[in-house]
Design an enzyme around this catalytic site. Structure first.
Site, PDB file in Angstrom:
ATOM      1  CG  HIS A  36      -0.172  -0.018   2.539  1.00  0.00           C
ATOM      2  ND1 HIS A  36       0.346  -1.178   3.056  1.00  0.00           N
ATOM      3  CD2 HIS A  36       0.151   0.956   3.414  1.00  0.00           C
ATOM      4  CE1 HIS A  36       0.951  -0.926   4.200  1.00  0.00           C
ATOM      5  NE2 HIS A  36       0.850   0.373   4.443  1.00  0.00           N
ATOM      6  CB  CYS A  82       2.439   2.010  10.013  1.00  0.00           C
ATOM      7  SG  CYS A  82       0.984   2.345   8.987  1.00  0.00           S
TER       8      CYS A  82
END
Length: 708
Positions: free
Chosen positions: A65, A217
């Site tokens: 992603h 993240c």
């Protein structure tokens, strides 16, 4: 979710055998629907994200992603592999692949829906249903939450999660059991077992062990929310209340201070700095990477409970320093030392650039005797060029006067945060006054940071804490650093600085040429990284005086010339042999002309990141030749930056340009020869989605890796 994944974005027979091939196969489906405008540019962004941290998860899941300027709307593609694809998970290949594409400016609502999917991936019933689904339409509906997993009733909490999250837009953990999010009232929380709660009352009024956690993240789309879901699920199984603050791309809602105050422990699962970390001081804390929370949440919960039982807290630890906030958990001292030094250098370089260019312009306007001009406070004639040259020279000299103090001050800042600035600047100024120069600044910065860190570890009565950063720490640290610099180490460092200056001044012939080649190799090794910065700092240290030596100016010229070679060579290579490069690289090549001419070595990073074994050796060969030729030709440079725009200020400018051209030709030939062995890039000559023909200028630039 209905507009984010359709049947056209599902491949139940994904035949790719590598993660790169899998990402390309799924991205091509996005491009076919017009949701990705530049296929190669988008894949470069996916690869850059993958390089930060593998996206494979235990349980056979891969979630490549990224956020990308080549994505028009938030999109999700799903692929199922029969043989499995290695995405770096510890337990083996992944058979369920989710490619998540978010626009660079995605809105919070869409990102919240993506976070709901990430949470669903921690649900075994959901992933089991995806493995057994037989057609693409059903798989898309399952992912959208329009039908329940086959192994679970339609009203299960797992299938309700996406709808609930999308409807509320909340970024908090959906499994929180503190009663604040409406999922589980406090009276339904599991009761603790004996000995669970430190400090529990003796009258039997017991409560479960309470943990607050923060997950984050680099991209803030997938791992952030999967870690939150894993911690909450593990907490329910262990009879522990876990409330998570997800610091994701969709923003974050701070935990209620009352929850933090009542918590018995804290878990930080993050790969980017935790925002407002000081809120959690004084609690037993486990600090780890985000994937640890995804893969082993139960162990983290057990660890923080053990710390609480032993009475370990973070109350005695000072707040994270700037270097620690920007780094990774458990970094070694060697890595921290490099970052401390680079912190000082990064703040010093603008002073070098401004001061050096001003001094160089002063010489260009007023001649090389301008350094003997009287102060412009006493003599300035508006119509005389000499007066303007003297003005620029003297302003540049003032800017140069800050170099060593700024270097020392911000090394100390990187070590000890703001309390390190005062002793750092004081130590740097002393180094300047005793002629300890650049080496003295390095020593003063490190000593200042160490002294402040030592003072911060001393237990101070609460009544004195308010005056510590304003009075006590600056007073004691400045006195200690001043004593050490004046009395103990100042003279030896000044002697070492003089010896280095004399050595540089005596360089000639073969020694100078070899030094030029070495500087060229270093400048082209990592293109703006630590090795490049060491060579550049070495060069600028020599000219960081009002009257630099001839040898120092030759070194500066060699370093700048070599640093211009890689981007110019990549630009030339993409022009003469475009079929060896993909569309994104050809677009990068156009920008590399300007970046290289401006002495911005980072213009070659996209090429080096995509093909390091061919680009970096070729760049180093050309850089070494340019550095050696520059030294051999005797080119000199008083300005620390500027590229071709300061050629008029260079000694022997024509031969200097010849040295750069020679290095560019060598690197270009090397890259073309090495890439020719591989052959043309498939589809490089075709015009289709994502090629240079339909991509606006500048939009094909791949994301550059973050330099350490």
């Amino acid at each position: 979710m209905s507009d984010m994944i359709t049947v056209d974005l599902v491949d139940l027979d994904l035949s790719a055998d590598t993660k790169e091939a899998a990402a390309r196969a799924l991205a091509e489906r996005m491009a076919a629907l017009g949701r990705v405008t530049d296929l190669d540019g988008f894949l470069a962004d996916v690869a850059a994200r993958e390089a930060q941290m593998p996206t494979g998860l235990d349980g056979g899941i891969g979630i490549p992603h990224c956020r990308s300027e080549h994505v028009t709307e938030p999109t999700l593609a799903f692929g199922r592999s029969a043989d499995g694809i290695d995405f770096g998970a510890a337990d083996g290949p992944a058979d369920l692949i989710f490619l998540i594409a978010a626009p660079a400016g995605a809105d919070d609502a869409h990102l919240t829906i993506l976070s709901a999917l990430a949470r669903q991936l921690m649900n075994a019933e959901f992933t089991s249903a995806l493995r057994s689904v037989t057609d693409a339409q059903a798989a898309a509906a399952l992912i959208r939450g329009e039908e329940p997993p086959a192994a679970a009733p339609a009203t299960s909490a797992a299938t309700a999660a996406p709808a609930a999250t999308a409807g509320t837009g909340s970024t908090e953990g959906t499994g929180s059991t503190d009663g604040t999010d409406g999922t589980t009232p406090p009276e339904e929380t599991p009761k603790e077992t004996p000995g669970e709660t430190p400090g529990g009352s003796s009258d039997g009024d017991r409560r479960p062990f309470r943990i607050v956690a923060v997950t984050s993240c680099p991209t803030g789309i997938a791992h952030t929310y999967m870690a939150a879901e894993a911690l909450e699920n593990a907490g329910r199984e262990a009879g522990v209340e876990v409330t998570v603050e997800t610091q994701g791309s969709a923003g974050f809602t701070r935990l209620d201070p009352a929850l933090i105050e009542a918590a018995d422990g804290v878990i930080f699962a993050h790969d980017v700095p935790v925002r407002d970390k000081g809120r959690f001081a004084g609690k037993p804390t486990v600090d780890t990477g985000v994937k640890a929370a995804v893969n082993r949440p139960g162990e983290l919960i057990a660890e923080v409970r053990e710390k609480a039982a032993r009475g370990e807290t973070t109350s005695a630890s000072p707040a994270a320093t700037p270097v620690e906030r920007a780094g990774e958990p458990d970094e070694g001292y060697g890595t921290k030392l490099r970052k401390w030094l680079m912190s000082g250098v990064s703040y010093m370089v603008p002073f070098v650039a401004a001061g050096g260019l001003l001094i160089a312009l002063g010489f260009a306007i007023g001649g090389y005797e301008i350094n003997k001009a009287p102060s412009v406070m006493d003599h300035f004639v508006w119509t005389q060029a000499d007066s303007w040259g003297a003005l620029l020279f003297q302003i540049g000299g003032v800017a140069f006067g800050f170099l060593v103090p700024v270097l020392a001050g911000y090394i100390a800042y990187g070590m000890a945060d703001r309390p390190g600035l005062v002793p750092g600047f004081v130590g740097g100024a002393i180094a300047l006054s005793i002629n300890a120069g650049f080496l003295g600044g390095l020593a003063a910065g490190l000593i200042s940071g160490a002294v402040v860190m030592a003072i911060q570890r001393v237990r101070i009565p609460a009544a004195l804490r308010g005056i510590m950063p304003v009075v006590v720490i600056p007073l004691i640290s400045s006195a200690v650093v001043g004593f050490l610099m004046f009395v103990v180490i100042g003279k030896p460092i000044a002697s070492a600085q003089k010896a280095m200056t004399d050595w540089l001044g005596g360089l000639s012939g073969a020694n100078a040429i070899l030094l030029g080649a070495l500087l060229g190799l270093m400048m082209c090794f990592d293109l703006g990284g630590p090795v490049n910065k060491v060579a550049y700092t070495f060069a600028t240290a020599g000219i960081a005086v009002a009257d630099p030596s001839d040898s120092a100016m030759k070194i500066m010229a060699a370093a700048m010339a070599a640093g211009m070679v890689p981007p110019l060579a990549m630009a030339l290579a993409t022009t003469v042999r475009g079929k060896l490069f993909n569309a994104a690289e050809r677009e990068n090549g156009k920008a590399a002309w300007v970046l290289g001419a401006s002495f911005i070595s980072e213009g070659a990073i996209p090429f080096a990141a995509a093909d390091p074994l061919r680009v970096i050796p070729a760049s180093m060969a050309g850089g070494a030749l340019t550095g050696a030729l520059s030294m051999a030709f005797g080119a000199t440079l008083r300005a620390p930056h500027g590229g071709v725009f300061v050629v008029p200020l260079i000694g022997n400018p024509l031969l200097y340009l010849v040295a750069i051209a020679a290095g560019v030709c060598v690197t270009t030939a090397g890259v073309i020869a090495l890439k020719s062995l591989r052959g043309p890039v498939p589809g490089a000559g075709q015009q289709g989605p994502g090629t240079a023909a339909d991509t606006p200028a500048g939009t094909g630039t791949a994301k550059q890796p973050v330099a350490a």
